[in-house]
Motif scaffolding. Sequence first.
Motif, PDB file in Angstrom:
ATOM      1  N   UNK A 265       0.829  -1.201   0.000  1.00 22.32           N
ATOM      2  CA  UNK A 265       0.000   0.000   0.000  1.00 22.32           C
ATOM      3  C   UNK A 265       0.866   1.256   0.000  1.00 22.32           C
ATOM      4  N   UNK A 266       2.019   1.202   0.691  1.00 21.70           N
ATOM      5  CA  UNK A 266       2.925   2.354   0.667  1.00 21.70           C
ATOM      6  C   UNK A 266       3.527   2.554  -0.719  1.00 21.70           C
ATOM      7  N   UNK A 267       3.850   1.454  -1.412  1.00 26.67           N
ATOM      8  CA  UNK A 267       4.402   1.571  -2.762  1.00 26.67           C
ATOM      9  C   UNK A 267       3.381   2.099  -3.759  1.00 26.67           C
ATOM     10  N   UNK A 268       2.111   1.991  -3.434  1.00 30.27           N
ATOM     11  CA  UNK A 268       1.082   2.511  -4.342  1.00 30.27           C
ATOM     12  C   UNK A 268       1.130   4.032  -4.443  1.00 30.27           C
ATOM     13  N   UNK A 269       1.856   4.703  -3.552  1.00 34.20           N
ATOM     14  CA  UNK A 269       1.989   6.150  -3.659  1.00 34.20           C
ATOM     15  C   UNK A 269       2.846   6.546  -4.850  1.00 34.20           C
ATOM     16  N   UNK A 270       3.608   5.605  -5.407  1.00 34.15           N
ATOM     17  CA  UNK A 270       4.381   5.906  -6.608  1.00 34.15           C
ATOM     18  C   UNK A 270       3.498   5.956  -7.849  1.00 34.15           C
ATOM     19  N   UNK A 271       2.273   5.475  -7.761  1.00 30.16           N
ATOM     20  CA  UNK A 271       1.338   5.662  -8.855  1.00 30.16           C
ATOM     21  C   UNK A 271       0.953   7.134  -8.923  1.00 30.16           C
ATOM     22  N   UNK A 272       0.829   7.696 -10.114  1.00 27.30           N
ATOM     23  CA  UNK A 272       0.464   9.120 -10.209  1.00 27.30           C
ATOM     24  C   UNK A 272      -0.871   9.400  -9.525  1.00 27.30           C
ATOM     25  N   UNK A 273      -0.935  10.532  -8.863  1.00 25.95           N
ATOM     26  CA  UNK A 273      -2.183  10.893  -8.186  1.00 25.95           C
ATOM     27  C   UNK A 273      -3.329  11.076  -9.169  1.00 25.95           C
ATOM     28  N   UNK A 274      -2.993  11.435 -10.436  1.00 21.90           N
ATOM     29  CA  UNK A 274      -4.038  11.637 -11.447  1.00 21.90           C
ATOM     30  C   UNK A 274      -4.492  10.324 -12.073  1.00 21.90           C
ATOM     31  N   UNK A 275      -3.816   9.186 -11.701  1.00 24.17           N
ATOM     32  CA  UNK A 275      -4.156   7.906 -12.316  1.00 24.17           C
ATOM     33  C   UNK A 275      -5.510   7.407 -11.822  1.00 24.17           C
ATOM     34  N   UNK A 276      -6.273   6.837 -12.734  1.00 17.91           N
ATOM     35  CA  UNK A 276      -7.587   6.313 -12.390  1.00 17.91           C
ATOM     36  C   UNK A 276      -7.505   4.920 -11.746  1.00 17.91           C
ATOM     37  N   UNK A 277      -6.325   4.279 -11.734  1.00 14.26           N
ATOM     38  CA  UNK A 277      -6.183   2.928 -11.179  1.00 14.26           C
ATOM     39  C   UNK A 277      -5.717   2.934  -9.722  1.00 14.26           C
ATOM     40  N   UNK A 278      -5.412   4.101  -9.209  1.00 13.90           N
ATOM     41  CA  UNK A 278      -4.857   4.146  -7.858  1.00 13.90           C
ATOM     42  C   UNK A 278      -5.908   3.817  -6.795  1.00 13.90           C
ATOM     43  N   UNK A 279      -7.074   4.411  -6.886  1.00 12.98           N
ATOM     44  CA  UNK A 279      -8.136   4.157  -5.898  1.00 12.98           C
ATOM     45  C   UNK A 279      -8.626   2.709  -5.952  1.00 12.98           C
ATOM     46  N   UNK A 280      -8.910   2.125  -7.144  1.00 14.38           N
ATOM     47  CA  UNK A 280      -9.305   0.702  -7.155  1.00 14.38           C
ATOM     48  C   UNK A 280      -8.235  -0.221  -6.591  1.00 14.38           C
ATOM     49  N   UNK A 281      -6.963   0.100  -6.819  1.00 15.27           N
ATOM     50  CA  UNK A 281      -5.883  -0.727  -6.275  1.00 15.27           C
ATOM     51  C   UNK A 281      -5.891  -0.698  -4.744  1.00 15.27           C
ATOM     52  N   UNK A 282      -6.081   0.477  -4.154  1.00 23.59           N
ATOM     53  CA  UNK A 282      -6.119   0.585  -2.701  1.00 23.59           C
ATOM     54  C   UNK A 282      -7.361  -0.096  -2.129  1.00 23.59           C
ATOM     55  N   UNK A 283      -8.484  -0.021  -2.824  1.00 17.34           N
ATOM     56  CA  UNK A 283      -9.693  -0.705  -2.354  1.00 17.34           C
ATOM     57  C   UNK A 283      -9.480  -2.214  -2.348  1.00 17.34           C
ATOM     58  N   UNK A 284      -8.819  -2.737  -3.375  1.00 16.75           N
ATOM     59  CA  UNK A 284      -8.529  -4.175  -3.425  1.00 16.75           C
ATOM     60  C   UNK A 284      -7.622  -4.593  -2.269  1.00 16.75           C
ATOM     61  N   UNK A 285      -6.599  -3.781  -1.975  1.00 19.36           N
ATOM     62  CA  UNK A 285      -5.722  -4.081  -0.850  1.00 19.36           C
ATOM     63  C   UNK A 285      -6.472  -4.046   0.472  1.00 19.36           C
ATOM     64  N   UNK A 286      -7.356  -3.086   0.622  1.00 18.79           N
ATOM     65  CA  UNK A 286      -8.118  -2.967   1.861  1.00 18.79           C
ATOM     66  C   UNK A 286      -9.034  -4.174   2.065  1.00 18.79           C
ATOM     67  N   UNK A 287      -9.687  -4.615   1.023  1.00 22.10           N
ATOM     68  CA  UNK A 287     -10.537  -5.805   1.130  1.00 22.10           C
ATOM     69  C   UNK A 287      -9.697  -7.048   1.446  1.00 22.10           C
ATOM     70  N   UNK A 288      -8.541  -7.177   0.785  1.00 18.58           N
ATOM     71  CA  UNK A 288      -7.676  -8.313   1.076  1.00 18.58           C
ATOM     72  C   UNK A 288      -7.176  -8.298   2.510  1.00 18.58           C
ATOM     73  N   UNK A 289      -6.895  -7.117   3.063  1.00 16.90           N
ATOM     74  CA  UNK A 289      -6.430  -7.039   4.446  1.00 16.90           C
ATOM     75  C   UNK A 289      -7.539  -7.431   5.420  1.00 16.90           C
ATOM     76  N   UNK A 290      -8.769  -7.046   5.130  1.00 14.24           N
ATOM     77  CA  UNK A 290      -9.892  -7.452   5.985  1.00 14.24           C
ATOM     78  C   UNK A 290     -10.103  -8.958   5.952  1.00 14.24           C
ATOM     79  N   UNK A 291      -9.963  -9.575   4.782  1.00 10.85           N
ATOM     80  CA  UNK A 291     -10.071 -11.040   4.691  1.00 10.85           C
ATOM     81  C   UNK A 291      -8.943 -11.700   5.491  1.00 10.85           C
ATOM     82  N   UNK A 292      -7.752 -11.137   5.410  1.00 11.76           N
ATOM     83  CA  UNK A 292      -6.620 -11.668   6.170  1.00 11.76           C
ATOM     84  C   UNK A 292      -6.891 -11.600   7.676  1.00 11.76           C
ATOM     85  N   UNK A 293      -7.443 -10.498   8.161  1.00 15.02           N
ATOM     86  CA  UNK A 293      -7.747 -10.378   9.584  1.00 15.02           C
ATOM     87  C   UNK A 293      -8.809 -11.373  10.020  1.00 15.02           C
TER      88      UNK A 293
END
Length: 448
Positions: A265-293
């Motif tokens: 998730x920290x490395x996702x900050x290297x994605x451009x802020x204007x990129x449309x794929x940044x928010x979906x990528x973080x949402x996927x990570x967040x869902x995966x972390x909840x499943x892990x917990x």
Amino acid sequence: MEGGWPFRGGFLLCFTISLLLQGRGDAFTINCSGFDQHGVDPAAFQAVFDRKAFRPVTNFSVPTHVNVSFILSAILEVDAQLQLLTSLLWVTMMWDNPFISWNPEECISSNKLSVLVENLWLPDILVMESVDVDRAPPGLNAYVSSEGRIQYDRPMKVTSICNLDIFYFPFDQQNCTLTFSSFLHTVDSMILGMDKELGMITDTSRNVVQTQGEWELLDINKATPKMQMGSNLYDQIMFYVAIRRRPTFYIINLLVPSSFLVAIDALSFYLPAESENRAPFKITLLLGYNVFLLMMNDLLPASGTPLISVYLALCLSLMVVSLLETIFITYLLHLAATQPPPLPRWLHTLLLHRTSPRKCCPVVAPQRGNSGQGLGPAHLPGTKEPVELVGKGPGPREAELSGCPGSASTLPMRLWVQCSHMMDSLLFRLYLLFLATSITTVIVLWNT
């Protein structure tokens, strides 16, 4: 004749007492006629077996000395929710029975026999912290020496109360107490002691326990305080058992996967802020972390708030804040590309302190027919027409704040973009600080 009966009764009483006194020296010596090549005749010990209901002493004003020791052979379970420790002990008790003695040279050179404990008097030594019924296997034997020394070894599965502190889970150390004391006999009738050195008990227990389960034995200490119950004083021996959890299993299954997800998730900050794929990528990570917990929830203690739970909650919070920050930056960039509002004075001042005046000012590229026009919003995604900001000159207030005359057309947009990038950089540094602090804490706790 009338005085003959008292005289005859007194004579019989004196004769009986004299017989008892004559045989007093050999009253407690077992006859070797009961020993032969086919075993021992139970009749030889029948007089001892008949006394098992009473404490074996010749003078009831003399207390019985009982030596107690144990070997911790296994740590079966540590229940943090119920604050219970389940362990397997091999308890050894030794005491003297003055009614048992024989000459081993005359009795076919036998100086030790095994006798069923059902035929002997046993001290009522209990573990005071135990909350379960003692289920000793039936048919146990005790060794009886020719001098009357009795050694009784028995296994005990003890479920005892232990004040567990799980804040440093899985790097926690626990100190549980096992108190051996008599339930009935006071210090006037029973005194407890030890026939083994404490170091020997610790070393033997550590050699047995060191390869069993997730716990390892650190040390065993003892204390011998007296217990006052009303007007009665009881003797007791308290053993302090220090154990430590092996954290490798929890580090591999909890800390390492969680740290990997946070690092991604920290490395996702290297994605451009204007990129449309940044928010979906973080949402996927967040869902995966909840499943892990949810999958790893059974590994965490059911009660209390250990430090690892705080760490997992901080990881989840950072990922949520990161997603919210990405959504907010996307909104700011969209707002800056369409109709940027004036930047608040405090935020503008902060940007002036964080960046140099050259970075605050847009680069002016003179073009034919549009002198003084800056870089239009057509360079940002989502903008419509660059002519919307063309022809607007800098106001005196904006020129004074920015220090760059001729850039009023793109100044609000540039300031909002810089604000979003500053927020992105600040959160990224917070991620790096959190990861460095977490790794340092794990290393320190593991080494201590």
